[in-house]
Design an enzyme around this catalytic site. Structure first.
Site: not given
Ligand code: SAH
Length: 386
Positions: A204, A221, A242-243, A270, A290, A330
């Protein structure tokens, strides 16, 4: 207590020699009936080491020490001190203090958020010595409060209940975290993991430099805007996607904390958002991907790779010339070679000249031991398109 003993097969013993601390049930000839710390012997009765023992788990033994000390509070304190010593100079006030097997402390996770500490005890063997472990943590880390986030599904495989428990002091619902130049609120009681995704911290901070002064960036995400806040330091405009509307609401709160008004919060899927941007010919100078783990099992790998490829392909197409993509996975089940292969295929299909800028992984506070694949799960890359 070290009066319990276990006997393992030669194959089990060989795992320890090869640098992996787990011995599975199928390689255990004899084990104590109850969880605890066991002295482990080979089939000829030779002493191999001491291990956490979880009789009900597929992972029956987790190596603690190959010599023969008394594993008491002082032993735990010493290992915690060693873990602390590996983490000096982190440019943040929140980091992982103990990364389980990566720090020689199997099934123990300890995350520090400013003056507070959040802990996960992930095996029955570790749970059986809980008092010593927690006392050692309190003595070494001197936290203002210690919270157990034992609401983790893997505990069920160990025959343990899931719970959230305040062990000492007070732990606030929200803790202000500083990470490089950015501040955000962690949610130790009800946030994902122990309250934030600490593993991406250095990536980040790196993302901050990927967007030109006055540029436009997209963080897919985004969770509570962690990458977006860093992108917003130099960008004129950042879209955080984000979702989870609830996560984005906390993102907006984080933007206020940083006195930033150049972020936009976009709730949605996304895959759809990227497709829509492509149709509308929206372009960005930097994009972060991410996602959560798409491959939760080995069987899910092919489907997951298709998903990763789709979002990476679309992101590459959305970049302006000279733009950067920071992309990560991840999924433990997708290792670096498969991830890079997927990325090269996305680059080939995108029709863009794509340069590999840097490979990325989890921060140094999540030590990845090469003989213990389970200690490493985060992999990724920074790419630049011409
Ligand atoms: N980038 C963040 C961590 C992301 S974790 C950090 O560094 O703190 C993954 C995220 O993806 C979660 O917040 C979850 O709500 C979101 N997510 C899961 N499926 C998704 C989708 N289909 N579209 C968008 N977001 C999604």
């Amino acid at each position: 207590m070290t009066d319990l003993s276990a006997t393992v097969s030669d194959r089990g013993a060989a795992r320890w020699v090869r640098g992996h601390p787990w011995i599975y049930r199928s390689d255990v000839i004899k084990a104590p009936a109850d969880p605890g710390i066991a002295r482990v012997l080979d089939p000829r009765g030779r002493y191999l080491g001491q291990a956490l023992c979880s009789p009900r788990s597929e992972i029956t033994l987790r190596l603690l020490d190959r010599s023969d000390p008394t594993i008491d509070r002082a032993w735990w304190a010493e290992r915690i001190r060693q873990a602390q010593a590996r983490r000096v100079g982190i440019d943040a006030n929140a980091w992982r203090v103990v990364h389980g097997e990566g720090d020689g402390l199997p099934s123990l996770i300890v995350d520090r958020y400013d003056r507070w500490v959040v802990v996960q005890l992930l095996s029955a063997g570790l749970e059986s010595v809980r008092d010593d472990v927690l006392a050692a943590l309190v003595a070494e880390l001197a936290p203002a409060g210690l919270l157990l986030r034992n609401d983790v599904a893997v505990r069920r495989l160990e025959g343990l209940p899931e719970s959230i428990e305040l062990v000492m002091g007070e732990v606030p619902r929200k803790i202000e975290v500083r990470e490089g130049t950015v501040r955000y609120l962690a949610s130790p009681w009800d946030g994902q993991k122990t309250g934030a995704f600490l593993d991406q911290r250095p990536n980040r901070i790196l993302a901050e430099s990927l967007v030109p002064e006055g540029g436009e960036a997209l963080d897919c995400f985004s969770y509570h805007g962690s990458f977006a806040l860093h992108l917003a330091v130099r960008a004129a405009r950042v879209i955080a996607q984000d979702s989870s509307g609830e996560a984005l609401a906390r993102g907006a709160e984080n933007a206020r904390l940083n006195r930033r008004d150049n972020l936009e919060w976009l709730e949605g899927d996304a895959f759809e958002v990227l497709r829509d941007f492509e149709h509308r010919r929206r372009h960005f100078d930097a994009i972060v991907l991410d996602p959560p783990a798409f491959a939760k099992s080995r069987a899910a790998i092919p489907e997951a790779l298709r998903g990763y490829k789709e979002i990476n392909l679309r992101a590459l197409r959305l970049l302006r010339p000279g733009g950067f993509l920071l992309t990560a996975s991840c999924s433990f089940h997708i290792r670096r070679p498969e991830f890079m292969q997927m990325l090269w295929e996305a680059a080939a299909d995108s029709g863009r000249v794509t340069r590999l800028v840097q490979l990325i992984g989890q921060g140094e506070d999540h030590p990845e031991i090469v003989t213990i694949p389970e200690t490493g799960y985060l992999k990724g890359a920074v790419l630049q398109v011409r």
